[in-house]
Design an enzyme around this catalytic site. Sequence first.
Site, mmCIF file in Angstrom:
data_model
loop_
_atom_site.group_PDB
_atom_site.id
_atom_site.type_symbol
_atom_site.label_atom_id
_atom_site.label_comp_id
_atom_site.label_asym_id
_atom_site.label_seq_id
_atom_site.Cartn_x
_atom_site.Cartn_y
_atom_site.Cartn_z
ATOM 1 N N GLY A 45 91.307 13.357 48.778
ATOM 2 C CA GLY A 45 92.696 13.437 49.213
ATOM 3 C C GLY A 45 93.317 12.058 49.139
ATOM 4 O O GLY A 45 92.611 11.053 49.288
ATOM 5 N N GLN A 50 99.099 5.416 51.024
ATOM 6 C CA GLN A 50 97.908 4.732 50.507
ATOM 7 C C GLN A 50 98.145 4.101 49.137
ATOM 8 O O GLN A 50 97.315 3.309 48.681
ATOM 9 C CB GLN A 50 96.729 5.701 50.411
ATOM 10 C CG GLN A 50 96.273 6.229 51.763
ATOM 11 C CD GLN A 50 95.097 7.162 51.606
ATOM 12 O OE1 GLN A 50 95.275 8.346 51.385
ATOM 13 N NE2 GLN A 50 93.887 6.625 51.695
ATOM 14 N N LEU A 99 89.742 6.380 51.569
ATOM 15 C CA LEU A 99 89.799 5.363 50.507
ATOM 16 C C LEU A 99 90.453 4.077 50.997
ATOM 17 O O LEU A 99 90.248 3.022 50.401
ATOM 18 C CB LEU A 99 90.546 5.909 49.285
ATOM 19 C CG LEU A 99 89.862 7.094 48.585
ATOM 20 C CD1 LEU A 99 90.727 7.597 47.438
ATOM 21 C CD2 LEU A 99 88.474 6.720 48.098
ATOM 22 N N HIS A 140 93.791 15.001 58.122
ATOM 23 C CA HIS A 140 93.575 13.584 57.799
ATOM 24 C C HIS A 140 94.732 13.049 56.949
ATOM 25 O O HIS A 140 95.284 11.975 57.233
ATOM 26 C CB HIS A 140 92.232 13.456 57.064
ATOM 27 C CG HIS A 140 91.900 12.094 56.556
ATOM 28 N ND1 HIS A 140 90.778 11.399 56.962
ATOM 29 C CD2 HIS A 140 92.536 11.277 55.667
ATOM 30 C CE1 HIS A 140 90.748 10.224 56.356
ATOM 31 N NE2 HIS A 140 91.803 10.125 55.556
ATOM 32 N N GLU A 141 95.122 13.819 55.925
ATOM 33 C CA GLU A 141 96.179 13.348 55.028
ATOM 34 C C GLU A 141 97.548 13.348 55.714
ATOM 35 O O GLU A 141 98.350 12.438 55.510
ATOM 36 C CB GLU A 141 96.217 14.200 53.755
ATOM 37 C CG GLU A 141 94.943 14.161 52.917
ATOM 38 C CD GLU A 141 94.457 12.765 52.595
ATOM 39 O OE1 GLU A 141 95.284 11.841 52.486
ATOM 40 O OE2 GLU A 141 93.228 12.588 52.465
HETATM 41 NI NI NI Z 1 92.584 8.682 54.266
#
Ligand code: NI
Length: 187
Positions: A45, A50, A99, A140-141
């Site tokens: 994801g 990010q 990430l 989470h995303e």
């Molecule tokens: Ni993340």
Amino acid sequence: MKLPIYIYGHPVLRRATEPVTPDYPNLPALIDNMFETMYAAEGCGLAAPQVGLSIKLVVIDVDVLKESNPECAGRKFVLINPEVEVLDGEEVTRAEGCLSLPNLSENVNRVEHIRLRWLDENFQPKEEEMSGFLARCVQHEVDHLNGKVYMDHVSATRKLLIRNKLRNLMDGKFSCDYRVKTAARRK
Ligand code: NI
């Protein structure tokens, strides 16, 4: 085109995000680039903050997790302006990674069942009940779109134990095999 991934400590990961509108410039190319970046970094994801963009856009492909999580089979999708509704209070603890926090993994409590409303890449409205690791990945995303990372759910005691690792992320003192932007090397 692969994009650099912004690392824990960079302020863009903490900013509020704006809804995406159909006239957002080069949206299909951005979505392609986000998938390419996510696959190259072996993530499942990736949220727009990010890659340095404060907009409500997420790409997900959790098919790789299907062996132990059948709900993830074939699930590749784009979330525009997603909204999570918690369906019940049952919480489950599982290890998560991100990430934006390379080389780390911590246990996180999350609710097991959600209802998700979102727009797909063609701005068609979607609604679905989700559970298991699929629901976890979505939560989470969506956290990323609200300026949160999974480490915010980790206890202060536990964070104290890994504070040097977190400091090193902020200082850019780590290695990973994808291109990054850190708070220390901010442009
Ligand atoms: Ni993340």
